[in-house]
Design a protein around this motif. Structure first.
Motif, PDB file in Angstrom:
ATOM      1  N   SER A  96      33.014  -1.510 -10.207  1.00  0.00           N
ATOM      2  CA  SER A  96      32.799  -1.699 -11.921  1.00  0.00           C
ATOM      3  C   SER A  96      33.414  -1.797 -12.634  1.00  0.00           C
ATOM      4  O   SER A  96      33.494  -0.030 -12.909  1.00  0.00           O
ATOM      5  N   LEU A  97      34.391  -2.178 -12.813  1.00  0.00           N
ATOM      6  CA  LEU A  97      35.595  -1.705 -14.174  1.00  0.00           C
ATOM      7  C   LEU A  97      35.421  -2.996 -15.003  1.00  0.00           C
ATOM      8  O   LEU A  97      35.484  -3.688 -15.394  1.00  0.00           O
ATOM      9  N   SER A  98      36.266  -2.105 -16.274  1.00  0.00           N
ATOM     10  CA  SER A  98      36.198  -2.806 -17.462  1.00  0.00           C
ATOM     11  C   SER A  98      37.518  -2.348 -17.691  1.00  0.00           C
ATOM     12  O   SER A  98      38.521  -2.265 -17.305  1.00  0.00           O
ATOM     13  N   GLY A 128      44.133   3.104 -19.684  1.00  0.00           N
ATOM     14  CA  GLY A 128      43.822   4.389 -19.665  1.00  0.00           C
ATOM     15  C   GLY A 128      43.485   4.798 -18.267  1.00  0.00           C
ATOM     16  O   GLY A 128      43.554   4.061 -17.096  1.00  0.00           O
ATOM     17  N   SER A 129      42.704   6.295 -17.937  1.00  0.00           N
ATOM     18  CA  SER A 129      42.341   6.247 -16.305  1.00  0.00           C
ATOM     19  C   SER A 129      41.503   5.301 -15.940  1.00  0.00           C
ATOM     20  O   SER A 129      40.244   5.571 -16.332  1.00  0.00           O
ATOM     21  N   ILE A 177      49.707   5.283  -9.704  1.00  0.00           N
ATOM     22  CA  ILE A 177      48.399   5.546  -9.072  1.00  0.00           C
ATOM     23  C   ILE A 177      48.898   7.645  -9.958  1.00  0.00           C
ATOM     24  O   ILE A 177      49.970   8.010  -9.263  1.00  0.00           O
ATOM     25  N   THR A 178      48.052   8.017  -9.898  1.00  0.00           N
ATOM     26  CA  THR A 178      47.860   9.592 -10.061  1.00  0.00           C
ATOM     27  C   THR A 178      46.538  10.558  -9.551  1.00  0.00           C
ATOM     28  O   THR A 178      47.033  11.210  -9.154  1.00  0.00           O
ATOM     29  N   ILE A 228      48.749   1.049 -17.551  1.00  0.00           N
ATOM     30  CA  ILE A 228      49.563   1.257 -19.244  1.00  0.00           C
ATOM     31  C   ILE A 228      49.597  -0.564 -19.699  1.00  0.00           C
ATOM     32  O   ILE A 228      50.364  -0.136 -21.173  1.00  0.00           O
ATOM     33  N   SER A 229      48.824  -1.086 -18.489  1.00  0.00           N
ATOM     34  CA  SER A 229      49.041  -2.869 -19.556  1.00  0.00           C
ATOM     35  C   SER A 229      48.229  -3.783 -18.521  1.00  0.00           C
ATOM     36  O   SER A 229      47.416  -3.557 -17.523  1.00  0.00           O
TER      37      SER A 229
END
Length: 277
Positions: free
Chosen positions: A73-75, A79-80, A113-114, A128-129
């Motif tokens: 689950s992501l909003s 950001g990271s 990818i970090t 970033i977008s």
């Protein structure tokens, strides 16, 4: 490989005699038919090559090692972002990825990818977008080009050639506080709009990081009765008149300036406003 065209013979010329002109013209007309057929065949071959290239590119991006899914689950946001995908993917730090809502692919996040743990499937992306909004738990992840986006500080400083986002520009215009005190630091690379509450007799110093034609404004709020403001040697004023600082505590004066050279700043004028309610 696309087939090469057969060279055309010399075209008939008016200077030729009648019989010679007819012979040359007949040969040229026959060659023109062949040339047209060859051009059609060449175009078909080129189209086929383009289709094969597109198919190969699509297969590469949709190959098991290059695409993934996630139920994390992501909003939608920048950001990271950390999510869990399948293990053993051909992902590495620095690659660009698109995290798309599976039900609505136009709702997506784009970043680099970090971190990726091929053993656990844990993937971290610096987004970033983004396009769209909301919170979702069905994602399709694929490799994709991700352009550089200018940060807020880069927009303020004017030091980046990366792409702009509406949010970065909006954030860059947010007021930056100037810390009050006996010695004032005024850095033009820190912002476009500044806010300063003065607590006594102060001097606005010549700023650092001056960029020619950069415009700025400073909202000066009188913090104590009897506060005053002087200016550094770089400043020039409209009609050569220094702006008056409001004397009532809480009143504000807005100064409008522009850098005109390496050691010259125009203050175009000022506006006085009552204390905030």
């Amino acid at each position: 490989m696309v087939k090469q065209l057969t060279p055309m013979p010399e075209a008939p010329k008016r200077a030729l005699g009648r019989e010679d002109y007819i012979d040359v013209a007949d040969t040229w007309a026959e060659a023109l038919v062949i040339n047209t057929l060859e051009r059609n065949e060449q175009q078909l071959e080129a189209n086929a090559l383009a289709v094969r290239a597109e198919t190969a590119a699509a297969a590469a991006f949709s190959s098991p090692g290059a695409s993934a899914t996630s139920t994390t689950s992501l909003s939608i946001g920048t950001g990271s972002k950390t999510l869990t995908i399948q293990t053993g993917k051909a992902y590495s730090v620095g690659q660009g990825v698109v995290i798309a809502n599976t039900a609505d692919p136009d709702t997506q996040m784009r970043g680099r990818i970090t971190a990726y743990n091929s053993g656990t499937g844990a993937l971290t992306v610096n987004v970033i977008s983004r396009t769209g909004s909301g919170t979702y738990s069905a994602w399709t992840i694929s490799l994709g080009a991700t352009p550089d986006i200018a940060s807020t500080s880069e927009v303020r400083a004017g030091t980046s050639e990366a792409l702009l986002t509406v949010k970065a520009v909006y954030d860059a215009l947010a007021p930056v506080n100037i810390a009050d005190g006996g010695t004032i630091a005024f850095n033009l690379a820190a912002g476009e709009n500044f806010a300063w509450t003065i607590g006594g007799a102060r001097t606005l110093p010549n700023p650092s990081n001056m960029v020619q034609r950069k415009k700025f404004e400073i909202t000066v709020t009188t913090g104590v009765s009897g506060a005053s403001l002087a200016f550094g040697s770089f400043y020039s004023f409209e009609n050569d008149v220094l702006p008056a600082i409001a004397q009532a505590v809480g009143q504000r004066v807005v100064l409008f300036g522009e850098v005109m050279g390496s050691s010259e700043i125009f203050i175009y004028g000022s506006r006085t406003f009552k204390a905030a309610a």
